[in-house]
Motif scaffolding. Structure first.
Motif, PDB file in Angstrom:
ATOM      1  N   THR A   1       0.853  -1.183   0.000  1.00 30.60           N
ATOM      2  CA  THR A   1       0.000   0.000   0.000  1.00 30.60           C
ATOM      3  C   THR A   1       0.890   1.235   0.000  1.00 30.60           C
ATOM      4  O   THR A   1       2.110   1.147  -0.116  1.00 30.60           O
ATOM      5  N   GLY A   2       0.262   2.393   0.159  1.00 25.06           N
ATOM      6  CA  GLY A   2       1.001   3.633   0.331  1.00 25.06           C
ATOM      7  C   GLY A   2       1.529   4.200  -0.969  1.00 25.06           C
ATOM      8  O   GLY A   2       1.266   3.697  -2.070  1.00 25.06           O
ATOM      9  N   GLU A   3       2.298   5.263  -0.830  1.00 22.01           N
ATOM     10  CA  GLU A   3       2.857   5.945  -1.989  1.00 22.01           C
ATOM     11  C   GLU A   3       3.753   5.008  -2.789  1.00 22.01           C
ATOM     12  O   GLU A   3       4.658   4.370  -2.236  1.00 22.01           O
ATOM     13  N   ASP A   4       3.482   4.915  -4.078  1.00 23.14           N
ATOM     14  CA  ASP A   4       4.234   4.052  -4.999  1.00 23.14           C
ATOM     15  C   ASP A   4       4.192   2.581  -4.587  1.00 23.14           C
ATOM     16  O   ASP A   4       5.045   1.793  -4.998  1.00 23.14           O
ATOM     17  N   ASN A   5       3.205   2.201  -3.762  1.00 22.78           N
ATOM     18  CA  ASN A   5       3.094   0.812  -3.286  1.00 22.78           C
ATOM     19  C   ASN A   5       4.422   0.324  -2.698  1.00 22.78           C
ATOM     20  O   ASN A   5       4.881  -0.770  -2.984  1.00 22.78           O
ATOM     21  N   LEU A   6       4.981   1.129  -1.810  1.00 22.75           N
ATOM     22  CA  LEU A   6       6.253   0.766  -1.192  1.00 22.75           C
ATOM     23  C   LEU A   6       6.128   0.560   0.310  1.00 22.75           C
ATOM     24  O   LEU A   6       7.128   0.576   1.038  1.00 22.75           O
ATOM     25  N   THR A   7       4.881   0.331   0.778  1.00 19.16           N
ATOM     26  CA  THR A   7       4.652  -0.067   2.164  1.00 19.16           C
ATOM     27  C   THR A   7       4.143  -1.499   2.152  1.00 19.16           C
ATOM     28  O   THR A   7       3.007  -1.760   1.733  1.00 19.16           O
ATOM     29  N   PRO A   8       4.958  -2.467   2.573  1.00 15.55           N
ATOM     30  CA  PRO A   8       4.514  -3.872   2.531  1.00 15.55           C
ATOM     31  C   PRO A   8       3.294  -4.105   3.406  1.00 15.55           C
ATOM     32  O   PRO A   8       3.137  -3.476   4.463  1.00 15.55           O
ATOM     33  N   ALA A   9       2.429  -5.024   2.976  1.00 15.39           N
ATOM     34  CA  ALA A   9       1.224  -5.356   3.740  1.00 15.39           C
ATOM     35  C   ALA A   9       0.895  -6.820   3.508  1.00 15.39           C
ATOM     36  O   ALA A   9      -0.115  -7.156   2.896  1.00 15.39           O
ATOM     37  N   VAL A  10       1.776  -7.690   4.015  1.00 15.46           N
ATOM     38  CA  VAL A  10       1.576  -9.128   3.801  1.00 15.46           C
ATOM     39  C   VAL A  10       1.418  -9.897   5.112  1.00 15.46           C
ATOM     40  O   VAL A  10       1.448 -11.132   5.107  1.00 15.46           O
ATOM     41  N   ASP A  11       1.223  -9.197   6.207  1.00 10.89           N
ATOM     42  CA  ASP A  11       1.079  -9.898   7.490  1.00 10.89           C
ATOM     43  C   ASP A  11      -0.244  -9.574   8.173  1.00 10.89           C
ATOM     44  O   ASP A  11      -0.406  -9.787   9.371  1.00 10.89           O
ATOM     45  N   ASN A  12      -1.227  -9.074   7.394  1.00  7.80           N
ATOM     46  CA  ASN A  12      -2.526  -8.757   7.984  1.00  7.80           C
ATOM     47  C   ASN A  12      -3.391 -10.015   8.076  1.00  7.80           C
ATOM     48  O   ASN A  12      -2.995 -11.104   7.642  1.00  7.80           O
ATOM     49  N   GLU A  13      -4.589  -9.852   8.619  1.00  4.15           N
ATOM     50  CA  GLU A  13      -5.455 -11.006   8.890  1.00  4.15           C
ATOM     51  C   GLU A  13      -5.801 -11.776   7.617  1.00  4.15           C
ATOM     52  O   GLU A  13      -5.785 -13.010   7.591  1.00  4.15           O
ATOM     53  N   GLY A  14      -6.134 -11.055   6.541  1.00  4.22           N
ATOM     54  CA  GLY A  14      -6.495 -11.731   5.304  1.00  4.22           C
ATOM     55  C   GLY A  14      -5.361 -12.559   4.739  1.00  4.22           C
ATOM     56  O   GLY A  14      -5.577 -13.674   4.232  1.00  4.22           O
ATOM     57  N   TRP A  15      -4.151 -12.033   4.819  1.00  2.00           N
ATOM     58  CA  TRP A  15      -2.995 -12.788   4.334  1.00  2.00           C
ATOM     59  C   TRP A  15      -2.716 -14.002   5.214  1.00  2.00           C
ATOM     60  O   TRP A  15      -2.467 -15.104   4.713  1.00  2.00           O
ATOM     61  N   VAL A  16      -2.781 -13.822   6.524  1.00  2.00           N
ATOM     62  CA  VAL A  16      -2.484 -14.949   7.417  1.00  2.00           C
ATOM     63  C   VAL A  16      -3.526 -16.047   7.261  1.00  2.00           C
ATOM     64  O   VAL A  16      -3.191 -17.245   7.159  1.00  2.00           O
ATOM     65  N   GLU A  17      -4.813 -15.676   7.207  1.00  2.00           N
ATOM     66  CA  GLU A  17      -5.863 -16.693   7.074  1.00  2.00           C
ATOM     67  C   GLU A  17      -5.747 -17.441   5.739  1.00  2.00           C
ATOM     68  O   GLU A  17      -5.852 -18.670   5.689  1.00  2.00           O
ATOM     69  N   SER A  18      -5.531 -16.716   4.670  1.00  2.00           N
ATOM     70  CA  SER A  18      -5.490 -17.369   3.361  1.00  2.00           C
ATOM     71  C   SER A  18      -4.239 -18.227   3.199  1.00  2.00           C
ATOM     72  O   SER A  18      -4.286 -19.300   2.588  1.00  2.00           O
ATOM     73  N   MET A  19      -3.122 -17.788   3.764  1.00  2.00           N
ATOM     74  CA  MET A  19      -1.905 -18.592   3.657  1.00  2.00           C
ATOM     75  C   MET A  19      -1.915 -19.774   4.637  1.00  2.00           C
ATOM     76  O   MET A  19      -1.261 -20.793   4.391  1.00  2.00           O
ATOM     77  N   THR A  20      -2.688 -19.662   5.713  1.00  2.00           N
ATOM     78  CA  THR A  20      -2.905 -20.830   6.568  1.00  2.00           C
ATOM     79  C   THR A  20      -3.681 -21.893   5.790  1.00  2.00           C
ATOM     80  O   THR A  20      -3.372 -23.085   5.861  1.00  2.00           O
ATOM     81  N   TYR A  21      -4.674 -21.446   5.040  1.00  2.00           N
ATOM     82  CA  TYR A  21      -5.408 -22.354   4.160  1.00  2.00           C
ATOM     83  C   TYR A  21      -4.455 -22.990   3.143  1.00  2.00           C
ATOM     84  O   TYR A  21      -4.493 -24.206   2.913  1.00  2.00           O
ATOM     85  N   TYR A  22      -3.611 -22.169   2.527  1.00  2.00           N
ATOM     86  CA  TYR A  22      -2.666 -22.672   1.521  1.00  2.00           C
ATOM     87  C   TYR A  22      -1.775 -23.754   2.121  1.00  2.00           C
ATOM     88  O   TYR A  22      -1.608 -24.838   1.534  1.00  2.00           O
ATOM     89  N   GLY A  23      -1.232 -23.499   3.281  1.00  2.00           N
ATOM     90  CA  GLY A  23      -0.389 -24.503   3.930  1.00  2.00           C
ATOM     91  C   GLY A  23      -1.131 -25.781   4.251  1.00  2.00           C
ATOM     92  O   GLY A  23      -0.586 -26.884   4.151  1.00  2.00           O
ATOM     93  N   SER A  24      -2.418 -25.640   4.585  1.00  2.00           N
ATOM     94  CA  SER A  24      -3.208 -26.824   4.946  1.00  2.00           C
ATOM     95  C   SER A  24      -3.445 -27.743   3.755  1.00  2.00           C
ATOM     96  O   SER A  24      -3.641 -28.945   3.931  1.00  2.00           O
ATOM     97  N   LEU A  25      -3.456 -27.204   2.546  1.00  2.00           N
ATOM     98  CA  LEU A  25      -3.625 -28.050   1.357  1.00  2.00           C
ATOM     99  C   LEU A  25      -2.516 -29.095   1.278  1.00  2.00           C
ATOM    100  O   LEU A  25      -2.751 -30.255   0.929  1.00  2.00           O
ATOM    101  N   PHE A  26      -1.298 -28.688   1.599  1.00  2.00           N
ATOM    102  CA  PHE A  26      -0.152 -29.589   1.567  1.00  2.00           C
ATOM    103  C   PHE A  26      -0.113 -30.467   2.811  1.00  2.00           C
ATOM    104  O   PHE A  26       0.150 -31.666   2.733  1.00  2.00           O
TER     105      PHE A  26
END
Length: 442
Positions: free
Chosen positions: A231-256
């Motif tokens: 997010t942020g100016e020029d998309n240079l503020t990382p945002a990969v540890d919020n609830e949506g990312w954690v929940e969806s990547m928990t799902y991803y890990g569970s597939l394996f």
């Protein structure tokens, strides 16, 4: 005479992908060349080196090159195949040497800002902008940075949910729908995949066409409300540890972890694995339709899954081709580039079997009217899905000058999650890595 080679990783192990190799930053594009050249009206005599990620034999790039050389006999194309995961290091090593080799190279569209800022791309605005009306507007936008055209799009993309109808019927599982009001959820897909494994004899419940890659996985956090990852100016503020990312990547890990998705199958082998006939479902791009149409599989196509309670999201974008600013044969390179992207239905779309969704508008019309889409009920389902997803649910990958670091750092985090690491910890680690890596652009 056409020549194709494969560049091995060993040739570039000494090259380190340095984000400041050619200078430049988020505020000014350092790319370009002298710009003092034109698309010639008469073909020059030249041999051009082209680096691409399309296998010359199994994916038909040899056929594309042969067709071009037949149309333009004074220009020889030395096409060099590089696996996707090695492209960054190959380009970093060879472009920064300033020898002009390669003359042209495949450009993943979200990387355009980063490559332009590093000085890896020739500014094509003067030569090609007057001709971009032949292309889908979104693909041109994805090839543009700071109001300049840095590469020419040859393809676009979307994702579909393919299924093996025989395996689903054996398990008594209803096929997923092409009706947007009845789109299957990711959660239901996992349950159905496990059922087809248990009761339908499927060895694999689900395959993702490109495991551990951001392009493939982006719809999960976006649909779960986590956003594209910055997010942020020029998309240079990382945002990969919020609830949506954690929940969806928990799902991803569970597939394996639950054995629904097999471990250890690289992207280069997923299509062949599904075509072998013992996988229930596969989320893969539109390029799979031609391969399925040529197969004996009893298959169907449905809409990409949605996160339960979320909004549908599909990835878009694909490949452009750029010119090395240090090339000594820019005019010959421009002839090949124009033929690939602009001439007729585009040489790339017309002559490559199993091509991606063409960026060329005439090519796109011909593509969806082809026998792979009109010759069977499944093909017609696929065409319906492609038309809906590209018009309604497509989400561009995050556009940022820091995209190369973003993709590589997330790729490692995804791989760790697939192999059993704690998703929240992996994403928090990726978040901090991105903060550190993007300091140089602030």
């Amino acid at each position: 005479m056409k020549r194709s080679t494969t560049i091995g990783v060993g040739l570039v192990l000494g090259a380190v992908l340095t984000t400041s190799a050619c200078g430049g930053g988020a505020d000014s594009a350092a790319g370009g060349g002298d710009g003092d050249w034109v698309i010639p009206s008469t073909d020059p005599t030249a041999t051009i080196d082209v680096v691409g990620i399309v296998d010359p034999v199994s994916e038909g790039m040899d056929e594309v090159v042969a067709a071009f050389e037949a149309d333009h006999p004074t220009i020889d194309v030395n096409y060099q195949y590089v696996p996707f995961d090695d492209l960054n290091s190959v380009l970093d090593s060879r472009i920064t040497s300033k020898t002009g080799d390669p003359d042209l190279f495949w450009v993943d569209q979200p990387r355009v800002p980063a490559l332009a800022a590093r000085g890896y791309l020739e500014d094509l605005t003067a030569q090609f902008s007057p001709h971009t009306g032949a292309l889908q507007e979104a693909t041109v936008a994805a090839s543009t940075y700071q109001d300049k055209l840095w590469s020419l799009p040859i393809s676009n993309s979307t994702q579909l949910l393919y299924y093996n109808l025989d395996l689903l019927e054996a398990a008594g599982v209803e096929p997923p729908s092409t009706d947007p009001a009845e789109r299957i959820t990711w959660q239901q897909l996992k349950e159905d995949a496990a059922t087809v494994q248990a009761e339908g004899g499927a060895a694999n419940g689900l395959l993702l066409g490109q495991p551990n890659r951001y392009y493939q996985l982006e719809p999960l956090p976006v649909s779960a409300g986590g956003g594209v990852g910055a997010t942020g100016e020029d998309n240079l503020t990382p945002a990969v540890d919020n609830e949506g990312w954690v929940e969806s990547m928990t799902y991803y890990g569970s597939l394996f972890e639950d054995g629904v998705h097999p471990r250890g199958i690289p992207a280069e082998q997923t299509n062949a694995t599904f075509l072998a006939g013992d996988t229930a479902y596969m989320v893969e791009g539109n390029w799979m339709v031609g391969k399925l149409a040529d197969s004996d599989l009893n298959w169907g196509a449905a809409l990409n899954p949605v996160w339960e309670g979320g909004e549908p999201a599909t990835p878009n974008g694909s490949w452009s081709v750029g010119i090395n600013p240090f090339s000594q044969d820019k005019e010959a390179a421009a002839v090949f580039l124009k033929w690939l992207a602009l001439d007729g239905e585009s040489g790339y779309a017309e002559h490559r079997p199993y091509a991606e969704l063409p960026a060329n508008l005439a090519g796109l019309e011909a593509y969806l009217a082809g026998p792979a889409f009109t010759g069977s009920e499944a093909g017609q389902q696929a065409a319906e899905v492609i038309a809906h997803e590209t018009a309604n649910t497509s989400v561009p990958r995050v556009s940022t000058v820091g995209y190369i670091e973003f993709e590589e750092i997330l790729g490692r985090a995804f791989s760790d999650i697939a192999n059993g690491s704690d998703p929240q910890g992996a994403l928090q680690g990726a978040q901090q890595e991105l903060v550190n890596a993007w300091q140089q652009y602030q």
